[in-house]
Design a protein around this motif. Structure first.
Motif, PDB file in Angstrom:
ATOM      1  N   PHE A 526       0.814  -1.210   0.000  1.00 50.00           N
ATOM      2  CA  PHE A 526       0.000   0.000   0.000  1.00 50.00           C
ATOM      3  C   PHE A 526       0.855   1.272   0.000  1.00 50.00           C
ATOM      4  N   VAL A 527       2.078   1.178   0.486  1.00 48.29           N
ATOM      5  CA  VAL A 527       2.955   2.346   0.483  1.00 48.29           C
ATOM      6  C   VAL A 527       3.341   2.704  -0.947  1.00 48.29           C
ATOM      7  N   THR A 528       3.787   1.713  -1.722  1.00 49.64           N
ATOM      8  CA  THR A 528       4.197   1.989  -3.101  1.00 49.64           C
ATOM      9  C   THR A 528       3.010   2.153  -4.045  1.00 49.64           C
ATOM     10  N   LEU A 529       1.799   1.798  -3.577  1.00 52.70           N
ATOM     11  CA  LEU A 529       0.606   2.016  -4.392  1.00 52.70           C
ATOM     12  C   LEU A 529       0.042   3.423  -4.219  1.00 52.70           C
ATOM     13  N   ARG A 530       0.586   4.166  -3.279  1.00 51.61           N
ATOM     14  CA  ARG A 530       0.149   5.554  -3.151  1.00 51.61           C
ATOM     15  C   ARG A 530       0.522   6.339  -4.397  1.00 51.61           C
ATOM     16  N   PRO A 531      -0.287   7.319  -4.770  1.00 59.99           N
ATOM     17  CA  PRO A 531       0.071   8.129  -5.946  1.00 59.99           C
ATOM     18  C   PRO A 531       1.286   8.998  -5.651  1.00 59.99           C
ATOM     19  N   PHE A 532       2.155   9.137  -6.643  1.00 60.18           N
ATOM     20  CA  PHE A 532       3.206  10.127  -6.505  1.00 60.18           C
ATOM     21  C   PHE A 532       2.631  11.495  -6.875  1.00 60.18           C
ATOM     22  N   LEU A 533       3.281  12.553  -6.422  1.00 55.80           N
ATOM     23  CA  LEU A 533       2.724  13.897  -6.497  1.00 55.80           C
ATOM     24  C   LEU A 533       2.857  14.500  -7.887  1.00 55.80           C
ATOM     25  N   PRO A 534       1.988  15.441  -8.227  1.00 51.41           N
ATOM     26  CA  PRO A 534       2.177  16.174  -9.475  1.00 51.41           C
ATOM     27  C   PRO A 534       3.421  17.050  -9.403  1.00 51.41           C
ATOM     28  N   GLU A 535       3.974  17.316 -10.556  1.00 54.33           N
ATOM     29  CA  GLU A 535       5.185  18.131 -10.664  1.00 54.33           C
ATOM     30  C   GLU A 535       4.814  19.521 -11.166  1.00 54.33           C
ATOM     31  N   PHE A 536       5.461  20.544 -10.604  1.00 54.52           N
ATOM     32  CA  PHE A 536       5.229  21.927 -11.021  1.00 54.52           C
ATOM     33  C   PHE A 536       6.564  22.559 -11.410  1.00 54.52           C
ATOM     34  N   VAL A 537       6.560  23.308 -12.496  1.00 53.89           N
ATOM     35  CA  VAL A 537       7.770  23.980 -12.958  1.00 53.89           C
ATOM     36  C   VAL A 537       7.422  25.409 -13.352  1.00 53.89           C
ATOM     37  N   ASP A 538       8.160  26.363 -12.790  1.00 52.36           N
ATOM     38  CA  ASP A 538       8.077  27.763 -13.201  1.00 52.36           C
ATOM     39  C   ASP A 538       9.341  28.086 -13.986  1.00 52.36           C
ATOM     40  N   GLU A 539       9.156  28.514 -15.214  1.00 48.80           N
ATOM     41  CA  GLU A 539      10.285  28.745 -16.104  1.00 48.80           C
ATOM     42  C   GLU A 539      10.351  30.212 -16.531  1.00 48.80           C
ATOM     43  N   TYR A 540      11.570  30.737 -16.505  1.00 49.52           N
ATOM     44  CA  TYR A 540      11.838  32.108 -16.927  1.00 49.52           C
ATOM     45  C   TYR A 540      12.832  32.042 -18.088  1.00 49.52           C
ATOM     46  N   GLU A 541      12.537  32.733 -19.169  1.00 55.39           N
ATOM     47  CA  GLU A 541      13.388  32.648 -20.356  1.00 55.39           C
ATOM     48  C   GLU A 541      13.507  34.007 -21.019  1.00 55.39           C
ATOM     49  N   ILE A 542      14.709  34.352 -21.438  1.00 55.53           N
ATOM     50  CA  ILE A 542      14.928  35.516 -22.287  1.00 55.53           C
ATOM     51  C   ILE A 542      15.648  35.043 -23.532  1.00 55.53           C
ATOM     52  N   GLY A 543      15.384  35.711 -24.661  1.00 50.88           N
ATOM     53  CA  GLY A 543      15.984  35.238 -25.893  1.00 50.88           C
ATOM     54  C   GLY A 543      16.107  36.315 -26.945  1.00 50.88           C
ATOM     55  N   MET A 544      16.925  36.015 -27.920  1.00 48.23           N
ATOM     56  CA  MET A 544      17.116  36.912 -29.060  1.00 48.23           C
ATOM     57  C   MET A 544      17.295  36.076 -30.318  1.00 48.23           C
ATOM     58  N   LYS A 545      16.660  36.510 -31.407  1.00 43.38           N
ATOM     59  CA  LYS A 545      16.809  35.881 -32.707  1.00 43.38           C
ATOM     60  C   LYS A 545      17.179  36.954 -33.725  1.00 43.38           C
ATOM     61  N   THR A 546      18.101  36.612 -34.606  1.00 40.70           N
ATOM     62  CA  THR A 546      18.526  37.562 -35.639  1.00 40.70           C
ATOM     63  C   THR A 546      18.505  36.889 -36.999  1.00 40.70           C
ATOM     64  N   ASP A 547      18.328  37.704 -38.019  1.00 42.76           N
ATOM     65  CA  ASP A 547      18.328  37.239 -39.409  1.00 42.76           C
ATOM     66  C   ASP A 547      18.883  38.369 -40.260  1.00 42.76           C
ATOM     67  N   THR A 548      20.165  38.263 -40.632  1.00 44.91           N
ATOM     68  CA  THR A 548      20.838  39.374 -41.302  1.00 44.91           C
ATOM     69  C   THR A 548      21.663  38.882 -42.476  1.00 44.91           C
ATOM     70  N   PRO A 549      21.782  39.707 -43.533  1.00 43.25           N
ATOM     71  CA  PRO A 549      22.710  39.376 -44.622  1.00 43.25           C
ATOM     72  C   PRO A 549      24.144  39.517 -44.147  1.00 43.25           C
ATOM     73  N   LEU A 550      25.003  38.634 -44.637  1.00 38.64           N
ATOM     74  CA  LEU A 550      26.415  38.677 -44.274  1.00 38.64           C
ATOM     75  C   LEU A 550      27.228  38.255 -45.489  1.00 38.64           C
ATOM     76  N   GLY A 551      27.898  39.222 -46.092  1.00 36.45           N
ATOM     77  CA  GLY A 551      28.666  38.931 -47.289  1.00 36.45           C
ATOM     78  C   GLY A 551      27.777  38.392 -48.382  1.00 36.45           C
ATOM     79  N   ALA A 552      28.169  37.231 -48.917  1.00 41.36           N
ATOM     80  CA  ALA A 552      27.391  36.629 -50.001  1.00 41.36           C
ATOM     81  C   ALA A 552      26.284  35.724 -49.479  1.00 41.36           C
ATOM     82  N   GLY A 553      26.117  35.690 -48.164  1.00 40.94           N
ATOM     83  CA  GLY A 553      25.126  34.785 -47.609  1.00 40.94           C
ATOM     84  C   GLY A 553      24.231  35.454 -46.583  1.00 40.94           C
TER      85      GLY A 553
END
Length: 751
Positions: A526-553
């Protein structure tokens, strides 16, 4: 790409995501998910303990060890926008694709089964209206590998088109078992898809996909790489000293090490030797996985679109494996799963305020039913001697343990998500989702062949009173124990996005994710038949994306930094209870994952270079555990701290009368990785891999192609998984290795 459940340009999406088209995957020679990780930052793929075809995905330090029926993975796998929580065979179906997208971080609003680590989205290639076309490719390589992949697109009038695609692959195993004579780690599977696209009006589109996969193989080689004394293994030496058994574990371990040194990937197992200890015979692995998906879109007006996504899937898996890889029978289980799931999602996509607002409202339902279990032949000589019987003659079948778990998981959710362009440069995005999850399980642990004192057969091994010494249980025919639990949670996210120019996107986001609790299918009290707890995650993210011509490409970049604060983080662990090895789930109170990802691509007409680097650090803040013998928990399991890689494609200008030449080189390096959550012996040192390919397409303008390839060109020896039982007191650890150098040639034809 569709990371936010609508078509968008990759560089404009404020999410850390890597995307590869089907053509890019084919050009790079990626045919399975192991190859995918070498081109994607933060993605790590290892074996689920000691089984190669059941892979464990890890993103940003979030990982599942075993795909048990009542445990949701933190990294979700999706095929045609429908989740596959048990990805049996999933890793070998990367053919004829539109794209593969790897989303990093919490996916708590728009995706059905909440993912706290990320998601891998695989989209099959769609039929095309009015076009008859096709392609066939054949490969031959070392280990007698032969592979045929083909597809054909068939129009059927103005409103209907079909696409058929298939793959068949056979390859001898590169690991050899001198005991059974089998070549392990072989490949023998077939897969196909039939897709139909129906467009009765310009506003209605319905795509139906039937997919099928079947494999029948010898299974994964598991090598005994560590043996520790004193431990439970010491009991074998004691019994041998009294003449009760003949098994000499130290000598067999020494032989295993010498075999590997003399000829890499060679072992000597006892499976199939026909002795009284050989319960399940020769090893094998069989998987069958098929499903039906339908996506129907109805554009109600210029600003309203209705979309329905339906999926049905049925799976079957059977595995017999010798976990220890020596003549002795230590652990030799038969594992099985029978599951079916159904999902339904309805979306209303809307635009408002002169198209400044993009909105999605949706409802979702998912149900999974089935049975997941094992029959284990664990330490049979110790069990036989413990019962006062002769270990040389007594049938070990009498002591086989059965641990089936059956039941269902049901999920219902409603969600809303949108993006509002405050100005041409500033956008605000957010989402809210209500999640309802119900789990119900029935376990029946037993020794089904055990002969009781009264002559009856079958012993229930569920201990109803762990506080009392010995096994307190119920009659065998009443050995059914049930538990159920409901979990409810709101998940949400918010993002601010700023585009100072067409070339730069900046963003900052917060996401709250949730992973429902559940049950351990191997529960024995009965101990191992108990439900395990739900998991909670708080995530913080910062980001940058670029798209630029460079030389011939042109240069595109994507950079993201993240922090995840997790509570009650779900962990799967091997444990040893009453003479048997099980996987159970518990929770870590508080954990923090931090890191970042960088990805850049430079393209010209004749050259392409893509590179990436990722950093992940996992730290347990509260609730770290110790093993049975007192070993401290290793926080960062299954994820290297550093990963980097690069893929270069050179397309020198040659005459079109000759064809189009591409030379592709891929390099990846990853720092040390701990493959067990307690045992330092499970550390895989840093290693690097090199993959090479050269192809000549449209030879002489005929549509024919030829190619040569080599994977793991430097023939690196490295581990991708372990089954560690030192921490549980058994005293040994087994390892699964990555593939050695493979090479071959390929011919193809497009029409």
């Amino acid at each position: 790409m569709t990371a936010r459940r609508r078509d968008e340009v990759l560089q404009d999406v404020p999410i850390s995501v890597s995307a590869l088209s089907g053509d890019q995957l084919q050009q790079a020679g990626v045919t399975d998910v192991q190859g995918l990780q070498y081109r994607t930052p933060s993605l790590s793929i290892t074996s689920a303990q000691s089984q190669r075809n059941t892979v464990a995905f890890a993103i940003r330090g979030q990982r599942t060890q075993e795909t048990q029926l009542f445990t949701d993975p933190p990294v979700g796998t999706y095929f045609a926008e429908v989740v596959q929580p048990r990805p049996y065979g999933f890793g070998n179906t990367l053919f004829d694709l539109e794209s593969v997208q790897v989303l990093k971080g919490v996916q708590g609003t728009l995706f059905g089964r909440n993912m706290t680590g990320g998601a891998v989205l695989v989209e099959p290639r769609h039929p095309e209206m009015g076009v008859f076309s096709g392609e066939i490719r054949a490969q031959y390589g070392n280990y007698d590998m032969h592979d045929i992949t083909g597809s054909v697109n068939i129009p059927a009038g103005d409103m209907l088109a079909f696409r058929l695609a298939g793959k068949t692959r056979e390859r001898d195993g590169w690991a050899h078992d001198v005991g059974s004579g089998l070549d392990l780690d072989n490949q023998n599977y077939d897969a196909f898809r039939v897709s139909a696209l129906f467009e009765p009006t310009p506003d209605i589109q319905s795509l139906t996909v039937f997919d099928w996969f079947k494999s029948s193989e010898n299974g994964t080689a598991s090598f005994l790489t560590t043996a520790v004394f004193p431990s439970l293994l010491s009991n074998y030496e004691t019994l041998r000293s009294f003449g009760l058994i003949d098994t000499n574990i130290p000598a067999q371990f020494a032989e295993a090490q010498q075999l590997f040194r003399d000829r890499r990937f060679t072992l000597n197992s006892g499976s199939g030797n026909g002795s009284n200890l050989d319960v399940f015979g020769l090893p094998f692995e069989k998987i069958k996985n098929w499903g039906i998906t339908n996506k129907t879109t109805w554009q109600l007006s210029d600003t309203l679109t209705l979309k329905n996504i339906f999926g049905y899937r049925k799976q079957r898996r059977d595995i017999v494996q010798d976990y220890d890889g020596i003549p002795a029978f230590l652990i030799a289980p038969y594992q099985f799963a029978r599951t079916r799931n159904i999902s339904e999602e309805l979306q209303l996509q809307a635009k408002a305020f002169d198209n400044r607002l993009d909105l999605i409202l949706g409802a979702y339902y998912f149900e999974e039913k089935g049975i997941d279990g094992s029959r284990a032949n664990t330490l049979p000589e110790l069990n036989i001697i413990g019962a006062g019987l002769n270990a040389r003659t007594t049938d070990a079948t009498l002591f086989v343990t059965a641990n089936p778990g059956r039941g269902y998981s049901r999920t219902a959710a409603g969600f809303i998500a949108g993006t509002f362009k405050v100005t041409d440069q500033l956008s605000l995005s957010g989402g809210l989702r209500y999640n309802y999850d119900k789990r119900k399980i029935t376990v029946s642990p037993s020794r089904p062949n055990f002969v009781n004192a009264d002559g009856s057969v079958g012993l229930c091994s569920f201990d109803t009173d762990t506080a009392t010494a010995g096994l307190q249980t119920v009659p065998f025919d009443e050995c059914f124990f049930t538990n159920q639990k409901t979990f409810k949670e709101w998940t949400y996210d918010a993002t601010i996005q700023y585009e100072p120019s067409d070339a730069v996107t900046l963003y900052a986001s917060y996401r709250h994710g949730f992973r429902a609790g559940g049950f351990s299918t191997r529960a024995t009290n009965f101990v191992t038949l108990r439900p395990f707890l739900p998991e909670f995650v708080d995530e913080y993210e910062i980001g940058m994306k670029t798209d630029t011509p460079l030389g011939a490409g042109r240069l595109t970049t994507s950079t993201a930094l993240f922090r995840q604060d997790g509570s009650d983080v779900q962990k799967q662990r091997a444990t040893f209870v009453d003479g048997n090895v099980f996987t159970v789930v518990d929770n870590t109170a508080k954990q923090r994952n931090i890191g970042g990802e960088f990805e850049a691509t430079f393209n010209t007409d004749t050259f392409s270079l893509t590179g990436f680097y990722s950093y992940t650090k996992v730290k347990i803040l509260e609730g770290a555990v110790t093993s049975t013998i007192g070993l401290p928990e290793i926080a960062q399991r299954g994820t290297p701290r550093h990963q980097l890689g690069a893929t270069a494609i050179i397309s020198p200008p040659i005459s079109e009368d000759v064809g189009k030449l591409n030379v592709i080189a891929n390099y990846t390096w990853r720092s040390k990785i701990y493959l067990d959550d307690f045992e330092l012996q499970g550390k895989q040192p840093a290693y690097s891999l090199v993959n090479l390919r050269a192809e000549l397409n449209n030879v002489g303008g005929t549509g024919a192609s030829v190619a040569a390839f080599v994977n793991n060109a430097l023939d690196e020896t490295y581990r991708i998984g372990v089954l560690g039982l030192i921490a549980e007191g058994l005293g040994f650890q087994n390892s699964v290795y990555g593939e050695p150098r493979t090479y071959g040639i390929e011919v193809g034809y497009k029409f």
